[in-house]
Design an enzyme around this catalytic site. Sequence first.
Site, mmCIF file in Angstrom:
data_model
loop_
_atom_site.group_PDB
_atom_site.id
_atom_site.type_symbol
_atom_site.label_atom_id
_atom_site.label_comp_id
_atom_site.label_asym_id
_atom_site.label_seq_id
_atom_site.Cartn_x
_atom_site.Cartn_y
_atom_site.Cartn_z
ATOM 1 N N HIS A 171 186.463 -68.302 -12.897
ATOM 2 C CA HIS A 171 186.556 -69.754 -13.110
ATOM 3 C C HIS A 171 186.719 -70.000 -14.600
ATOM 4 C CE1 HIS A 171 185.039 -70.653 -9.019
ATOM 5 N NE2 HIS A 171 184.287 -69.581 -9.193
ATOM 6 N N ASN B 135 186.208 -72.510 -16.781
ATOM 7 C CA ASN B 135 185.114 -73.045 -17.609
ATOM 8 C C ASN B 135 183.822 -72.240 -17.512
ATOM 9 O OD1 ASN B 135 186.117 -75.467 -19.086
ATOM 10 N ND2 ASN B 135 186.759 -76.012 -17.012
ATOM 11 N N HIS C 70 181.525 -78.751 -19.165
ATOM 12 C CA HIS C 70 182.567 -79.769 -18.925
ATOM 13 C C HIS C 70 182.524 -80.882 -19.975
ATOM 14 C CE1 HIS C 70 183.109 -78.544 -14.430
ATOM 15 N NE2 HIS C 70 183.843 -77.821 -15.239
ATOM 16 N N THR D 260 189.298 -76.225 -11.792
ATOM 17 C CA THR D 260 189.344 -77.505 -11.108
ATOM 18 C C THR D 260 189.937 -78.554 -12.037
ATOM 19 O OG1 THR D 260 187.096 -76.820 -10.482
ATOM 20 C CG2 THR D 260 187.894 -78.925 -9.591
ATOM 21 N N GLU E 150 178.136 -68.324 0.394
ATOM 22 C CA GLU E 150 177.520 -67.954 -0.891
ATOM 23 C C GLU E 150 176.017 -68.202 -0.832
ATOM 24 O OE1 GLU E 150 179.151 -70.150 -4.220
ATOM 25 O OE2 GLU E 150 178.077 -68.938 -5.706
ATOM 26 N N ASP F 288 183.411 -63.745 -11.817
ATOM 27 C CA ASP F 288 183.043 -65.125 -11.470
ATOM 28 C C ASP F 288 183.055 -66.013 -12.717
ATOM 29 O OD1 ASP F 288 182.548 -66.984 -9.517
ATOM 30 O OD2 ASP F 288 180.411 -66.592 -9.338
#
Length: 348
Positions: free
Chosen positions: A20, A22, A68, A101, A205, A287
């Site tokens: 991912h 971020n 974020h 995303t 998960e 991850d």
Amino acid sequence: MENEADAFYRELPKVELHAHLNGSVSVNTIEKLISRKPHLNIEHGMTAIGKGQRRTLDECFQVFKVIHQLVDSEEDILMVATDVIREFAADGVKYLELRSTPREEKRTGLTKKGYIESVIKAIKNCKSEGLDIDVRFLVAIDRRNGTEVAMETVKLAEEFMQSTDGLVLGLDLSGDPTVGHGKDLLPALLRAKNCGLKLSLHLSEVPSQQEESNLLLSLPPDRIGHGTFLHPEMGGSQSLVDQVVTNNIPLELCLTSNVKGQTVPCYSKHHFQYWYQMGHPSIICTDDKGVFSTNLSQEYQLTATTFGLSHEAIWKLSQQAIDWIFAPDAVKQQLKQKWEAMKPQVFK
Ligand SMILES: CNc1ncnc2c1ncn2[C@@H]1O[C@H](COP(=O)(O)O)[C@@H](O)[C@H]1O
Ligand SMILES: [Zn+2]
């Protein structure tokens, strides 16, 4: 990062299929972001989980919120993606599928389209720098945002798949697994599949998601993220395992992420063992290398030391990951040749 992996693991050519954007931001890049936004009063301790530390999965999702805040403009995304790609390349990753995303941010004028364009720009810039890494992009759906946003994201991904000549290859379904339900996202995922987007879905998960996993496995997805609680020993079921095995769906396994996020009690109890022993396609991934303070070399080394795998077995594991990339066969062939050419040097 606390420990450097041994030379063998650093020199091993690697494929990273579950990263991912971020979550992959390094301490160095966080420092640059903090100095751009001192008014946010964000400190390093809020963006990464160090050695020996653990957090609940819920706390991990708080960390993403902080990151974020730091990454909220096209300029930030371009810098973050460029740094992340360079870091993976420096760690010996030869093929990378980044996922992220798309977000919009009124304050900075960021749009979802602009978000994806910034990532694509970073990929192209790195290519023109001559970095020895092939980078592709998976557009992520955050499960918390529900049906409509999921459909909108699929449409965006479709457009970019057509306009980027194979850079955008598919979709990721991620986000806090305790929020939302897969059934609301099924129409969007079906549409994605039908238009040729590949699907990598976070599945089981957390415990007690048999019903959702069963539903999402019916698609079926092209790869599974985590799958921690699919098998009977973890409260899943034989029928879920059978579906995964029958469809030969590879698992993206992220040891440190699961241990630090406390969905797995310790490295030796990681479900890598279960699937690997069965001979099922198992892919070692990071991850969130930034949040979990790791890198892919370290994850391979941890796998080797925890489960007693030889260098030969580790080589095979990294080589077999090539079979499960979303890029076309010609790319797989090129990568296989690269692995063969590098082998003598890695085993010197
Ligand atoms: C730890 N296990 C995980 N489980 C589920 N989703 C995860 C995740 N780790 C990361 N993400 C997803 O990736 C986003 C951050 O990167 P991007 O802003 O998309 O680049 C998180 O907000 C979450 O949606
Ligand atoms: Zn993930």
